[in-house]
Scaffold this motif. Structure first.
Motif, PDB file in Angstrom:
ATOM      1  N   LEU A 130      25.522  -2.071 -12.801  1.00  0.00           N
ATOM      2  CA  LEU A 130      26.015  -2.447 -14.130  1.00  0.00           C
ATOM      3  C   LEU A 130      26.099  -3.970 -14.258  1.00  0.00           C
ATOM      4  CD1 LEU A 130      28.778   0.291 -14.565  1.00  0.00           C
ATOM      5  CD2 LEU A 130      26.695   0.063 -15.938  1.00  0.00           C
ATOM      6  N   THR A 131      26.570  -4.610 -13.200  1.00  0.00           N
ATOM      7  CA  THR A 131      26.687  -6.066 -13.230  1.00  0.00           C
ATOM      8  C   THR A 131      25.303  -6.703 -13.354  1.00  0.00           C
ATOM      9  OG1 THR A 131      28.622  -5.856 -11.813  1.00  0.00           O
ATOM     10  CG2 THR A 131      27.693  -8.055 -12.038  1.00  0.00           C
ATOM     11  N   ARG A 132      24.318  -6.134 -12.614  1.00  0.00           N
ATOM     12  CA  ARG A 132      22.948  -6.659 -12.717  1.00  0.00           C
ATOM     13  C   ARG A 132      22.404  -6.517 -14.139  1.00  0.00           C
ATOM     14  NH1 ARG A 132      22.150  -4.663  -7.531  1.00  0.00           N
ATOM     15  NH2 ARG A 132      21.380  -2.671  -8.339  1.00  0.00           N
ATOM     16  N   ALA A 133      22.725  -5.387 -14.766  1.00  0.00           N
ATOM     17  CA  ALA A 133      22.260  -5.166 -16.139  1.00  0.00           C
ATOM     18  C   ALA A 133      22.877  -6.197 -17.087  1.00  0.00           C
ATOM     19  CB  ALA A 133      22.618  -3.745 -16.590  1.00  0.00           C
ATOM     20  N   ALA A 190      31.792  -3.149 -26.854  1.00  0.00           N
ATOM     21  CA  ALA A 190      32.536  -1.968 -27.308  1.00  0.00           C
ATOM     22  C   ALA A 190      33.245  -2.213 -28.640  1.00  0.00           C
ATOM     23  CB  ALA A 190      33.553  -1.557 -26.240  1.00  0.00           C
ATOM     24  N   GLY A 191      33.209  -3.446 -29.103  1.00  0.00           N
ATOM     25  CA  GLY A 191      33.897  -3.768 -30.363  1.00  0.00           C
ATOM     26  C   GLY A 191      35.401  -3.728 -30.234  1.00  0.00           C
ATOM     27  N   LEU A 209      22.723  -1.431 -24.229  1.00  0.00           N
ATOM     28  CA  LEU A 209      21.714  -2.260 -23.574  1.00  0.00           C
ATOM     29  C   LEU A 209      20.437  -1.480 -23.312  1.00  0.00           C
ATOM     30  CD1 LEU A 209      23.895  -4.181 -20.916  1.00  0.00           C
ATOM     31  CD2 LEU A 209      23.306  -4.876 -23.242  1.00  0.00           C
ATOM     32  N   GLY A 210      20.489  -0.172 -23.592  1.00  0.00           N
ATOM     33  CA  GLY A 210      19.296   0.649 -23.433  1.00  0.00           C
ATOM     34  C   GLY A 210      18.864   0.858 -21.994  1.00  0.00           C
ATOM     35  N   ILE A 211      19.809   0.788 -21.063  1.00  0.00           N
ATOM     36  CA  ILE A 211      19.451   1.057 -19.669  1.00  0.00           C
ATOM     37  C   ILE A 211      19.781   2.507 -19.339  1.00  0.00           C
ATOM     38  CG2 ILE A 211      19.803  -1.340 -18.936  1.00  0.00           C
ATOM     39  CD1 ILE A 211      22.501  -0.258 -17.647  1.00  0.00           C
ATOM     40  N   PRO A 212      19.142   3.084 -18.307  1.00  0.00           N
ATOM     41  CA  PRO A 212      19.515   4.450 -17.906  1.00  0.00           C
ATOM     42  C   PRO A 212      20.970   4.471 -17.446  1.00  0.00           C
ATOM     43  CG  PRO A 212      17.564   3.663 -16.688  1.00  0.00           C
ATOM     44  CD  PRO A 212      18.109   2.503 -17.429  1.00  0.00           C
ATOM     45  N   GLY A 233      29.468   2.455 -18.054  1.00  0.00           N
ATOM     46  CA  GLY A 233      28.127   3.013 -17.858  1.00  0.00           C
ATOM     47  C   GLY A 233      27.559   3.584 -19.156  1.00  0.00           C
ATOM     48  N   ARG A 234      28.379   4.368 -19.847  1.00  0.00           N
ATOM     49  CA  ARG A 234      27.926   4.967 -21.113  1.00  0.00           C
ATOM     50  C   ARG A 234      27.680   3.882 -22.167  1.00  0.00           C
ATOM     51  NH1 ARG A 234      31.446   9.097 -19.452  1.00  0.00           N
ATOM     52  NH2 ARG A 234      33.224   8.217 -20.558  1.00  0.00           N
TER      53      ARG A 234
END
Lengths: 242, 478
Positions: free
Chosen positions: B183-186, B145-146, B172-175, B165-166
């Motif tokens: 989110l943790t898995r991503a 997020a910087g 990360l380019g995930i849905p 999520g957003r």
């Protein structure tokens, strides 16, 4: 009961100037117990305002004044945890570099008691024959609770009042946001904190909030009144002399 | 580049107060961890008094610091590790960049470390063309997020899962998902690539041990162990005060630290590192570097009034109970340390006058002291800062800098309080003067400045017509 015939009444400045009825209640409670109450007429302020604001040399002068006025007392009783903590813990700090004054400060510190501490721990009293029909909740003042470790004593006294139902609010021991000059220097933060306290008081459904420090109670009362609430604030001495 | 900043306390605090999401997050973290930590101390087999034992262990280590650090350095060197004593953040950063250059490092994975925030290491790495990746989940989120950490151990506490999520969908380019597990898995799969690709791991150090010659890292995600064992080079940076004499001290201090930080009996992973992998060891880095950072700590150590703050083990427990932090969040304190510990430490590092809102902006309620796993008397030091700013301190080379208006007010009040007659006269005059002020159910609704700050959101009980002692005197005369 230890053989105190006479106690010296240290009147917190907020009691002296804004809430004199609290002072009268303290005197009444103590006199009803057969104690002679001496109020040194020259007393003013313990110096906590100066000390907490960083003005230690000013605080030292007020501390010297206080010590001189009270050092001959058998016991000093004060209806404020904050003022007692100042005398007990900060006076010795102020005189660290001055052995003569340090000794006098320690002597005074050893015989000062917060009002409920004096009744419960020194006089071993929890039932004073008071009656007060209400639902009350108790706010723990930070200096009383954390610096002096006094939280059981006021509750025991409240439970000893006939007709009083004590309900605990959520986070009773969380700061009300007063913090002395903090409340004026950072009013927005202070307000946000007291709003939480008031929310918890209102959720407890009590009709009276009782405390042992008029600083906190002035803050809580001010916010309750601004919100148009009918919940009253009372110093514990006012409850005990009814 | 030392990265201590004290910004606009009041402005940031005000913004935080208006941020409803933040208010909910803060109330949630304080309601859960703050209370649970206090309970966790009660559950200690030795009882909550172990906090004082922890305090003694920390103070003792500070008194022997030079000897302990030498012992640590000797042992690390004897195992083939390199040790560098950095006088300040610049020196530490120079050493990191040189080490990275020698090893042709392009990518760095980092364990969560406040001391690297203190010296601004990530910016320095980026400027040198090296990509640092934070591997602690919270730090990873705010790096994407910087932003900067707003809490010592829960750096992304100000972010909701919807925001995360957003952010993940975007970066990360995930849905889009707001399911924490997904989110943790991503994050985990994104980080896995980074661990494989990294040439160097950079970590902090919770507490080193002089006796055995190790640094330690505590984590709950296993990310620090990955950062220290997968890359070819491990570089650890420790504040010079973060050391104990004996291994058995860790048994006390880590149990306290874990309780203060997250109400855990012990952190999930405790890793000891003291050099590169040995010839018969399969895991571990080829090179091990230890940077021991001063950056103002010697000055604090030499100052008896503030030495105690060096006991701090950066658990964040004081943040979880502070009523002020609970409203204004971490950013108002500046960077890098938030909450009560930041209110003591940041002004010591950045300058007293710059940091004055930090130590005046606390209520002195003392909750931080009770929450501290090593029983640091933070309120005492907040008061000491105030006194030093107002009256100066020759020993600490501090000149007095009191605000003019406040000085007049405080000195005026003190003068009155020294003379009962003047005090009463002032009271009586003010009691008369307040009659003109608007009231509501007996209380004053609006006060003139400076008391208008009070009546901004509160009413005020008016002064009594006569003081208690005046009344009493009158009664006695009758």
């Amino acid at each position: 009961m230890p053989d105190f015939s006479k106690v010296s009444f240290f009147v917190p400045c907020l009691v002296d100037t804004i809430y004199p009825e609290v002072g009268r209640s303290v005197v009444k409670v103590l006199e009803n117990l057969g104690l002679e109450v001496d109020c040194p007429r020259e007393q003013t302020c313990c110096g906590q305002i100066a000390f907490n604001s960083g003005y230690r040399s000013r605080a030292r002068r007020l501390a010297e004044r206080f010590i001189t006025l009270f050092e001959d007392a058998e016991a000093i009783v004060c209806p404020s945890g904050s003022c007692v903590a100042m005398v007990k813990h900060q006076y010795p700090l102020l005189f660290q570099a001055d052995p003569a004054w340090l000794k006098r400060a320690r002597d005074v510190a050893a015989k000062i008691f917060e009002f409920t501490q004096f009744l419960v721990d020194v006089l071993d009293l929890t039932e004073l024959g008071a009656r007060y029909s209400c639902t009350a909740t108790y706010h723990d003042s930070c200096h009383l609770n954390r610096h002096l470790g006094i939280h059981r004593q006021p509750r025991r006294l409240l439970r000893g009042i006939q007709g009083l139902r004590l309900v605990e609010m959520e986070d009773a021991d969380r700061c009300c946001g007063f913090g002395g000059a903090f409340s004026m220097k950072y009013p927005d933060i202070s307000l946000a904190i007291v709003q939480d306290k008031v929310d918890n008081i209102l959720a407890s459904k009590a009709d009276i909030v009782v405390g042992c420090d008029m600083g906190c109670l002035m803050n809580i009362q001010g916010r309750l009144n601004r919100l148009g609430s009918s919940v009253q604030v009372k110093h514990i001495a006012q409850m005990l002399c009814e | 580049m030392t990265n201590i900043e004290i910004g606009a306390y009041r402005d940031v605090a005000l913004k935080s107060l208006q941020n409803q999401t933040l208010q909910q997050a803060l109330s949630c973290v304080q309601g859960r961890i703050g209370k649970a930590a206090s309970y966790a101390y009660q559950q200690l087999p030795e009882g909550p008094g172990l906090r004082q034992v922890g305090h003694e262990l920390r103070m003792q280590a500070l008194l022997e610091l030079d000897v302990l650090l030498q012992e640590l350095a000797d042992q690390v060197r004897s195992r083939g590790g390199k040790v560098f004593f950095a006088a300040d953040g610049d020196a530490a950063i120079r050493y990191c960049l040189e080490t990275a250059a020698k090893n042709r490092v392009k990518q760095v994975v980092k364990g969560k470390s406040m001391v690297t925030e203190e010296i601004g290491l990530n910016e320095a790495l980026l400027n040198a063309g090296i990509e640092p990746t934070e591997t602690d989940l919270g730090e990873f989120i705010i790096q994407l997020a910087g932003e900067r950490p707003s809490h010592i151990i829960a750096p992304a506490i100000h972010k909701t899962r919807q925001e995360v999520g957003r952010l993940f969908a975007d970066k990360l380019g995930i849905p889009y998902t707001e399911d924490p597990a997904a989110l943790t898995r991503a994050a985990r799969s994104a980080l896995r690539e980074k661990f494989f690709a990294a040439d160097m791991g950079i970590t902090g150090c919770n507490l080193a041990c002089a006796e055995t010659g190790h640094i330690t890292t505590l984590s709950n995600e296993g990310n620090i162990r990955m950062s220290t064992s997968m890359p070819r080079v491990h570089l650890a940076i420790m504040g010079m005060e973060r050391i104990t004499a004996k291994l058995e001290d860790h048994a006390v201090l880590f149990r306290l630290l874990s309780r203060g930080a997250a109400a855990q009996s012990l952190a999930t992973y405790i890793s000891y590192a003291g050099g590169p992998a040995g010839p018969d060891e399969i895991d571990g880095p080829e090179e091990f570097h230890l940077v021991i950072l001063d950056n103002g700590r010697s000055r604090i150590l030499a100052d008896p009034e503030f030495r105690e703050i060096l006991c701090c083990v950066r658990c964040g427990a004081c943040l979880n109970v502070c009523p002020v932090y609970g409203k204004i969040g971490g950013y108002a304190y500046g960077h890098p340390y938030a909450g009560p510990v930041g209110a003591v430490l940041n002004p010591l590092l950045a300058g007293l006058e710059k940091g004055k809102d930090l130590f005046f902006g606390e209520t002195l309620c003392g909750a931080c002291r009770d929450a501290c796993p090593v029983d640091i008397d933070l309120p005492r030091m907040l008061l000491a800062h105030r006194a030093r700013l107002i009256e100066g301190d020759a020993r600490a080379n501090c000149r007095a800098k009191a605000g003019a208006m406040e000085k007049i007010a405080l000195q005026g009040w003190s003068k009155l309080a020294e003379h009962r007659k003047l005090y009463e006269a002032a009271h009586n005059t003010a009691a008369l003067g307040q009659r003109a002020l608007p009231r509501k159910t007996g209380l004053i609704r609006r006060m003139p400045p400076p008391f208008s700050a009070w009546t901004k959101g509160r009413d005020l009980q008016p002064l009594a017509p006569r003081t208690f002692l005046q009344d009493l005197q009158k009664k006695d005369r009758r």
